[in-house]
Motif scaffolding. Structure first.
Motif, PDB file in Angstrom:
ATOM      1  N   UNK A 115       0.816  -1.231   0.000  1.00 34.96           N
ATOM      2  CA  UNK A 115       0.000   0.000   0.000  1.00 34.96           C
ATOM      3  C   UNK A 115       0.840   1.266   0.000  1.00 34.96           C
ATOM      4  N   UNK A 116       2.044   1.193  -0.580  1.00 35.80           N
ATOM      5  CA  UNK A 116       2.852   2.388  -0.743  1.00 35.80           C
ATOM      6  C   UNK A 116       2.339   3.159  -1.960  1.00 35.80           C
ATOM      7  N   UNK A 117       1.951   4.428  -1.808  1.00 34.69           N
ATOM      8  CA  UNK A 117       1.507   5.214  -2.970  1.00 34.69           C
ATOM      9  C   UNK A 117       2.646   5.348  -3.985  1.00 34.69           C
ATOM     10  N   UNK A 118       2.486   4.784  -5.164  1.00 29.69           N
ATOM     11  CA  UNK A 118       3.574   4.735  -6.130  1.00 29.69           C
ATOM     12  C   UNK A 118       3.938   6.110  -6.673  1.00 29.69           C
ATOM     13  N   UNK A 119       3.013   7.060  -6.604  1.00 36.95           N
ATOM     14  CA  UNK A 119       3.352   8.410  -7.057  1.00 36.95           C
ATOM     15  C   UNK A 119       4.154   9.193  -6.021  1.00 36.95           C
ATOM     16  N   UNK A 120       4.547   8.521  -4.926  1.00 32.91           N
ATOM     17  CA  UNK A 120       5.448   9.118  -3.925  1.00 32.91           C
ATOM     18  C   UNK A 120       6.792   8.410  -3.920  1.00 32.91           C
ATOM     19  N   UNK A 121       7.094   7.687  -5.023  1.00 34.02           N
ATOM     20  CA  UNK A 121       8.305   6.871  -5.109  1.00 34.02           C
ATOM     21  C   UNK A 121       9.183   7.364  -6.263  1.00 34.02           C
ATOM     22  N   UNK A 122      10.500   7.370  -6.015  1.00 39.60           N
ATOM     23  CA  UNK A 122      11.498   7.657  -7.044  1.00 39.60           C
ATOM     24  C   UNK A 122      12.390   6.430  -7.197  1.00 39.60           C
TER      25      UNK A 122
END
Length: 321
Positions: free
Chosen positions: A198-205
């Motif tokens: 459930x990690x928001x992928x748009x907060x990942x680099x």
């Protein structure tokens, strides 16, 4: 109120003008040096000179990617931010396990305790120690991003524990998650794990894929999932030429992913010209690489997105803790 967390405090996102999203400004001599002697960046005056040159060339912001317990010098980063005027965004989180001594606390600490430590560094203040023993001495300066590392071994039990802790800290604080992708590591498998947790992928680099993964279809799939790509194989000619790097940017832009690309230099001691006269220095993108992007047909508006707008979006924290 949305903000970017720097070592000198919270700043409005619109104050970020030109950003390098993955650098190493200060690394104490320790385990990283034993792995690679270039991973010791320990002269305050030389790093300050690099940052001052970067500011004069038009730079405003640098993400320092050295995490807690792994040679990060939180006190020096804070002082550098105050003295140079550069917005320095420090990292908590973890690096590859090879960069820790075998008896390091990161191997024994449980997932919940690690998450609590990361959250504390993001919301209260970073630790100034912890390279060999449990950190105890903190400073007021806060981290603004979580650094993680994904190695060729994949998601072993140790890495799952660390990623779970970092995901917990990111979701709790709203801080973005920056992932070192090692050459040969299965990037798409990590996306599945992050999504499952459930990690928001748009907060990942995802970092370094311009040298870690040759197949650009994988890059495009990463972006399709909402993840940002930070490219930094710039002036790293043992991997490929800058012209090839510009071609990678152009291909990803042509594919429609101009809102998810970032860049940096991933500096080491050898690449900082105030440490090594033959190094490229922090001004290299501004002075040398941007003209190559223009020659490759990349527009000024696209460059502004890569160097500014995309950075503002991913680095901005919207949650109030």
């Amino acid at each position: 109120m949305p903000y970017i967390q720097t070592v000198t405090g919270q700043v409005p996102p619109d104050t970020l003008v030109f950003c390098h999203c993955h650098e190493h400004l200060m690394i104490r001599k320790g385990q990283s040096f034993l792995v690679n002697e270039a991973l010791c960046i320990d002269s305050y005056d030389k790093t300050r000179a690099e940052l001052e040159q970067f500011r004069k060339a038009g730079g405003s912001t640098v993400v320092d990617a050295q995490p807690v317990g792994c040679g990060r010098d939180a006190e020096a980063l804070c002082l550098l931010g105050h003295e140079t005027g550069i917005q320095i965004i420090a990292s908590t989180g973890f690096h590859k396990m090879v960069f820790y001594p075998q008896d390091h606390w990161i191997f024994d600490m449980g997932k919940e305790a690690l998450a609590a430590l990361f959250i504390q560094e993001l919301t209260e203040g970073m630790y100034a120690d912890g390279d060999y023993r449990l950190p105890v001495r903190s400073v007021d300066a806060r981290a603004g991003i979580l650094k993680c590392a994904y190695d060729t071994c994949g998601l072993t039990a140790q890495y799952k524990k660390l990623f779970d802790a970092a995901i917990c800290a990111s979701v709790h604080t709203g801080a973005p998650l920056m992932v070192h992708i090692e050459q040969g590591a299965p990037a798409l498998a990590l996306i599945s794990y992050l999504d499952k947790k459930k990690m928001p992928l748009d907060r990942v680099i995802f970092c370094h894929m311009d040298r870690a993964v040759q197949d650009l279809s994988v890059h495009k799939e990463v972006c399709r999932q909402g993840i940002y790509l930070e490219y930094d194989t710039i002036g790293r000619f043992k991997y490929h030429s800058d012209r090839r790097e510009a071609e990678i940017f152009a291909a990803m832009l042509d594919a429609g992913y101009e809102n998810q690309l970032l860049f940096s230099l991933d500096t080491t001691r050898e690449r900082l010209k105030c440490y090594t006269p033959g190094g490229i220095g922090l001004t290299y993108i501004l002075e040398t690489f941007l003209p190559l992007l223009t020659d490759a047909g990349i527009t000024e508006e696209q460059i502004r997105k890569i160097s500014c707008a995309n950075c503002r979006r991913i680095l901005t924290i919207n949650q109030v803790i």
